[in-house]
Scaffold this motif. Structure first.
Motif, PDB file in Angstrom:
ATOM      1  N   SER A 125       6.331  -0.655 -24.953  1.00  0.00           N
ATOM      2  CA  SER A 125       6.196  -2.025 -24.736  1.00  0.00           C
ATOM      3  C   SER A 125       7.455  -2.442 -24.086  1.00  0.00           C
ATOM      4  N   ILE A 126       7.564  -3.650 -23.429  1.00  0.00           N
ATOM      5  CA  ILE A 126       8.676  -4.324 -22.694  1.00  0.00           C
ATOM      6  C   ILE A 126       9.561  -4.791 -23.637  1.00  0.00           C
ATOM      7  N   ALA A 241      10.181  -1.025 -17.338  1.00  0.00           N
ATOM      8  CA  ALA A 241       9.514  -1.318 -16.142  1.00  0.00           C
ATOM      9  C   ALA A 241       9.931  -2.912 -15.586  1.00  0.00           C
ATOM     10  N   ARG A 242      10.994  -3.221 -16.197  1.00  0.00           N
ATOM     11  CA  ARG A 242      11.084  -4.735 -15.663  1.00  0.00           C
ATOM     12  C   ARG A 242      11.413  -4.727 -14.155  1.00  0.00           C
ATOM     13  N   ARG A 280      -1.854  -6.358 -21.497  1.00  0.00           N
ATOM     14  CA  ARG A 280      -1.407  -6.547 -20.156  1.00  0.00           C
ATOM     15  C   ARG A 280       0.046  -7.017 -20.100  1.00  0.00           C
ATOM     16  N   TRP A 281       0.360  -7.750 -20.788  1.00  0.00           N
ATOM     17  CA  TRP A 281       1.867  -8.443 -20.609  1.00  0.00           C
ATOM     18  C   TRP A 281       2.663  -7.532 -21.303  1.00  0.00           C
ATOM     19  N   GLU A 282       2.383  -7.168 -22.393  1.00  0.00           N
ATOM     20  CA  GLU A 282       3.594  -6.356 -23.269  1.00  0.00           C
ATOM     21  C   GLU A 282       3.742  -5.069 -22.479  1.00  0.00           C
ATOM     22  N   LEU A 283       2.796  -4.503 -21.930  1.00  0.00           N
ATOM     23  CA  LEU A 283       2.853  -3.252 -21.373  1.00  0.00           C
ATOM     24  C   LEU A 283       2.994  -3.219 -19.773  1.00  0.00           C
TER      25      LEU A 283
END
Length: 411
Positions: A125-126, A241-242, A280-283
């Motif tokens: 997770s981001i 992944a940022r 979708r947002w967290e990953l």
């Protein structure tokens, strides 16, 4: 590869009949497992059939179908009887109780592996933390115990901890980064136990295993594209992944790697697609995740059976059989073998027939005024089943997906 934008647009050659059978096979099992969970939470593991009526939505049993008729179809797991006032009760048979005890033991044995998968989930997770409510969607898929939310999450303080946000939402947060866990399942298979562990995950160039239906001949048409995709490097699911550009080839291939990793964590190597979209947002995954799953037909297979779609990791199945079955899957098959009764209705025993029931106090309560509370953990009653065939208020039911992909966008 495929250019389909909707599951219903697939040609018959792209349907994997064996995997559709898998989805169909577990429809009833998921409902039976839900009833077993409800009974397990009761002090005496019995409940009035009238109280079970409130769970119609969870077991997808619309009126005029009777809950009692559904229970009768599994006489080796459940039994019905009436008390002195004529109130109909449901309980588990000795065989059913033994299965519940066996599952508890298997969940305990699986706990460390489940903790590893949850930790790796957090590492992907981001922000290195995920809402506890969302993780609960994967409880059965990951083989997490019934007390996942209340106590299990606090048994591994070396891996993760529960924190609250400013708006009082509970999150599961990674405690410390473990480089030994930041290795994908593909890397493990390719490099074996002697593979190098990098301090910081980076680019990978490992191909994804592919499996197409034997009657699907168009794979040769897409051979060049598939080969190009397989050779393209991609960012590890555990890398930061940022800053990645949404819609780019690198972005999409990393999303494929994340979905491959998540499906590898599950005990049956399949998930309800709704549960994937929640992250979708967290990953850092595409907004139109379904299109990506359909595009990479051969790595994934999307089944349209039931009220919601399920996605399979194709490499994990040989025909309709899971290749590597963990003890929890074998336990589930035991349950499946004990349901599906189609014989004549048995006479419902009355209270006077149950001579082996020593404690009669529980039958003396007034069924009209009983204070029924299943005390299932919040979010477990539907999400804990992890089957995808039970109706709930999630965002991606089939009709909505069809509407979402009517746009004629380039793939």
């Amino acid at each position: 590869m495929t250019t389909s934008k909707r599951v219903q647009d697939r040609s018959t050659q792209k349907r994997v009949h064996d995997l559709e059978i898998v989805t169909e096979k577990w429809k009833i099992v998921s409902k039976v497992l839900f009833l077993m969970e409800v009974l397990k939470k009761e002090a005496e593991q019995i409940i009035t059939v009238r109280s079970l009526d409130q769970y119609r939505r969870q077991v997808n049993l619309p009126k005029p179908h009777k809950i009692s008729d559904f229970i009768r179809k599994s006489p080796k797991l459940f039994e019905l009887y009436k008390d002195q006032k004529g109130v109909l009760w449901c309980g588990m048979t000795k065989e059913g109780e033994d299965l519940v005890a066996e599952e508890e033991r298997l969940l305990e044995e699986h706990a460390d592996k489940a903790a590893e998968h949850v930790t790796r989930f957090l590492m992907m997770s981001i922000d290195k933390r995920l809402p506890l409510d969302k993780i609960a969607h994967f409880r059965r898929d990951f083989g997490l115990p019934y007390d996942f939310r209340t106590s299990w999450v606090r048994k591994y303080p070396q891996h993760f901890r529960v924190v609250k946000s400013e708006d009082e939402l509970e999150y599961l947060e990674l405690v410390s980064w473990n480089p030994a866990l930041a290795v994908t399942e593909l890397e493990k298979k390719a490099n074996g136990a002697n593979g190098d562990i990098l301090p910081t995950p980076g680019l990978l160039s490992l191909p994804f295993p592919l499996k197409f239906p034997p009657n699907y001949k168009k794979v040769y048409r897409y051979g060049g594209k598939i080969d190009h995709f397989q050779k393209r490097s991609y960012l590890s699911p555990y890398a930061d992944a940022r800053g990645m550009k949404a819609g780019s080839r690198e972005f999409d291939k990393r999303a494929v790697a994340i979905m491959h990793e998540l499906l590898s964590f599950t005990i049956e190597k399949r998930l309800v697609t709704d549960h994937l979209t929640h992250f979708r947002w967290e990953l850092v995954m595409p907004q139109k995740l379904m299109r990506l799953l359909l595009k990479h037909f051969g790595i994934f297979y999307v089944s349209e059976r039931g009220k919601r779609f399920s996605v399979f990791l194709t490499e994990a199945y040989e025909g309709s059989e899971l290749i590597d079955k963990c003890p929890l899957v074998l336990w589930k098959e035991k349950v499946q073998n004990l349901i599906g009764y189609r014989g004549r209705k048995r006479r419902i025993e009355t209270f006077d027939d149950l001579t082996d029931m020593a404690d009669t106090s529980l039958f003396e309560m007034d069924s009209e005024n009983e204070n029924f509370d299943a005390e299932l953990e919040q979010g477990e009653t539907i999400d804990g089943l992890g089957n995808g065939l039970l109706a709930d208020d999630v965002e991606m039911e089939i009709g909505e997906i069809c509407n979402a992909y009517k746009d004629n966008e380039p793939s």
